[in-house]
Design an enzyme around this catalytic site. Structure first.
Site, PDB file in Angstrom:
ATOM      1  N   LYS A  76       0.830  -1.210   0.000  1.00  0.00           N
ATOM      2  CA  LYS A  76       0.000   0.000   0.000  1.00  0.00           C
ATOM      3  C   LYS A  76       0.868   1.266   0.000  1.00  0.00           C
ATOM      4  O   LYS A  76       2.075   1.208   0.229  1.00  0.00           O
ATOM      5  CB  LYS A  76      -0.922  -0.047   1.216  1.00  0.00           C
ATOM      6  CG  LYS A  76      -1.901  -1.233   1.185  1.00  0.00           C
ATOM      7  CD  LYS A  76      -2.868  -1.173   2.356  1.00  0.00           C
ATOM      8  CE  LYS A  76      -3.847  -2.344   2.290  1.00  0.00           C
ATOM      9  NZ  LYS A  76      -4.893  -2.215   3.338  1.00  0.00           N
ATOM     10  N   TYR A  88     -12.293  -2.205  -3.925  1.00  0.00           N
ATOM     11  CA  TYR A  88     -12.809  -2.403  -2.562  1.00  0.00           C
ATOM     12  C   TYR A  88     -14.339  -2.348  -2.525  1.00  0.00           C
ATOM     13  O   TYR A  88     -14.908  -2.026  -1.482  1.00  0.00           O
ATOM     14  CB  TYR A  88     -12.224  -1.355  -1.627  1.00  0.00           C
ATOM     15  CG  TYR A  88     -10.824  -1.672  -1.125  1.00  0.00           C
ATOM     16  CD1 TYR A  88     -10.580  -2.822  -0.373  1.00  0.00           C
ATOM     17  CD2 TYR A  88      -9.752  -0.824  -1.377  1.00  0.00           C
ATOM     18  CE1 TYR A  88      -9.316  -3.116   0.111  1.00  0.00           C
ATOM     19  CE2 TYR A  88      -8.470  -1.109  -0.896  1.00  0.00           C
ATOM     20  CZ  TYR A  88      -8.265  -2.261  -0.143  1.00  0.00           C
ATOM     21  OH  TYR A  88      -7.012  -2.551   0.335  1.00  0.00           O
ATOM     22  N   PHE A 118     -15.565   3.077   6.782  1.00  0.00           N
ATOM     23  CA  PHE A 118     -14.198   3.467   6.429  1.00  0.00           C
ATOM     24  C   PHE A 118     -13.955   3.504   4.919  1.00  0.00           C
ATOM     25  O   PHE A 118     -12.831   3.745   4.479  1.00  0.00           O
ATOM     26  CB  PHE A 118     -13.174   2.542   7.113  1.00  0.00           C
ATOM     27  CG  PHE A 118     -13.364   1.067   6.834  1.00  0.00           C
ATOM     28  CD1 PHE A 118     -12.887   0.489   5.672  1.00  0.00           C
ATOM     29  CD2 PHE A 118     -14.000   0.248   7.758  1.00  0.00           C
ATOM     30  CE1 PHE A 118     -13.042  -0.866   5.410  1.00  0.00           C
ATOM     31  CE2 PHE A 118     -14.161  -1.119   7.507  1.00  0.00           C
ATOM     32  CZ  PHE A 118     -13.682  -1.668   6.330  1.00  0.00           C
ATOM     33  N   THR A 156      -5.454  -7.819  10.186  1.00  0.00           N
ATOM     34  CA  THR A 156      -5.747  -6.493   9.619  1.00  0.00           C
ATOM     35  C   THR A 156      -5.404  -5.390  10.615  1.00  0.00           C
ATOM     36  O   THR A 156      -4.775  -4.392  10.265  1.00  0.00           O
ATOM     37  CB  THR A 156      -7.253  -6.396   9.255  1.00  0.00           C
ATOM     38  OG1 THR A 156      -7.568  -7.454   8.358  1.00  0.00           O
ATOM     39  CG2 THR A 156      -7.589  -5.058   8.614  1.00  0.00           C
ATOM     40  N   ASN A 177      -2.021  -0.228   6.891  1.00  0.00           N
ATOM     41  CA  ASN A 177      -1.495  -1.513   7.375  1.00  0.00           C
ATOM     42  C   ASN A 177      -0.575  -2.188   6.344  1.00  0.00           C
ATOM     43  O   ASN A 177      -0.437  -3.399   6.315  1.00  0.00           O
ATOM     44  CB  ASN A 177      -2.652  -2.424   7.816  1.00  0.00           C
ATOM     45  CG  ASN A 177      -3.627  -2.749   6.703  1.00  0.00           C
ATOM     46  OD1 ASN A 177      -3.490  -2.254   5.584  1.00  0.00           O
ATOM     47  ND2 ASN A 177      -4.589  -3.589   6.986  1.00  0.00           N
ATOM     48  N   HIS A 224      -2.004  -5.583   1.470  1.00  0.00           N
ATOM     49  CA  HIS A 224      -3.311  -6.216   1.278  1.00  0.00           C
ATOM     50  C   HIS A 224      -3.084  -7.609   0.729  1.00  0.00           C
ATOM     51  O   HIS A 224      -2.140  -7.831  -0.039  1.00  0.00           O
ATOM     52  CB  HIS A 224      -4.158  -5.416   0.266  1.00  0.00           C
ATOM     53  CG  HIS A 224      -5.360  -6.170  -0.182  1.00  0.00           C
ATOM     54  ND1 HIS A 224      -6.526  -6.220   0.540  1.00  0.00           N
ATOM     55  CD2 HIS A 224      -5.555  -6.994  -1.257  1.00  0.00           C
ATOM     56  CE1 HIS A 224      -7.392  -7.019  -0.072  1.00  0.00           C
ATOM     57  NE2 HIS A 224      -6.826  -7.490  -1.174  1.00  0.00           N
ATOM     58  N   GLU A 271      -9.654 -10.355  -7.704  1.00  0.00           N
ATOM     59  CA  GLU A 271      -8.625  -9.332  -7.502  1.00  0.00           C
ATOM     60  C   GLU A 271      -7.475  -9.460  -8.516  1.00  0.00           C
ATOM     61  O   GLU A 271      -6.948  -8.448  -8.991  1.00  0.00           O
ATOM     62  CB  GLU A 271      -8.089  -9.420  -6.072  1.00  0.00           C
ATOM     63  CG  GLU A 271      -9.149  -9.014  -5.048  1.00  0.00           C
ATOM     64  CD  GLU A 271      -8.640  -8.990  -3.615  1.00  0.00           C
ATOM     65  OE1 GLU A 271      -9.364  -8.485  -2.754  1.00  0.00           O
ATOM     66  OE2 GLU A 271      -7.513  -9.483  -3.359  1.00  0.00           O
TER      67      GLU A 271
END
Ligand code: CMP
Length: 138
Positions: free
Chosen positions: A9, A49, A57, A91, A112, A115, A126
């Site tokens: 990320k 997402y 969120f 997570t 975090n 992914h 994905e």
């Protein structure tokens, strides 16, 4: 053999730990069969997402995921989905096991670092979201 999607990320890329994450994949025998660096736009992040679109969120997450470049990879190996999830850790980094990527580097439940797909069905969606079949090493 199983495949899973990995994203380093924007926080991971900005902090200069691409190499550290990839080292942990390779020593755990997760083979990289596709890889690209990109900066997602809002529509791309929202589509990726979309399962979370009703979550509180969602806007923050998609804003964060478009805030800088990411490294997207397809990993292959035995039980790759579960194995990669173990290497990433929970997570929420406060619940992540010692020695996991998120325990060692995450700063926030959102930031975090990485992914990973959570099931074979998610992995198929994905992987197809970011790569076409000519971009996957067979
Ligand atoms: P990821 O594995 O990419 O899947 C969804 C992401 O939403 C998650 O990692 C976090 O970055 C982010 N997120 C932010 N808040 C939460 C939350 N309360 N619960 C789960 N995921 C969250």
């Amino acid at each position: 053999m199983e495949r899973t999607l990995s994203i380093i990320k924007p926080d991971g890329v900005a902090r200069g730990i691409i190499g550290e994450v990839i080292k942990r994949l390779e020593i755990n025998h997760l083979k990289i069969v596709a890889m690209k660096m990109m900066k997602m736009d809002t529509a791309q992040a929202q589509g990726f997402y979309s399962v979370h679109k009703e979550r509180p969120f969602f806007d923050s997450l998609t804003h964060f995921m478009t805030s800088g470049p990411v490294v997207v990879m397809v990993l292959e190996g035995e039980n790759a989905i579960t194995k990669y999830r173990e290497i990433m850790g929970a997570t929420d980094y406060r619940e992540a096991a010692e020695g996991t990527i998120r325990k060692d580097f995450a700063t926030d439940i959102e930031k975090n670092v990485v992914h990973g797909s959570d099931s074979p069905e998610t992995a198929a969606f994905e992987i197809g979201y970011f790569f076409n079949r000519f971009e996957l090493i067979v």
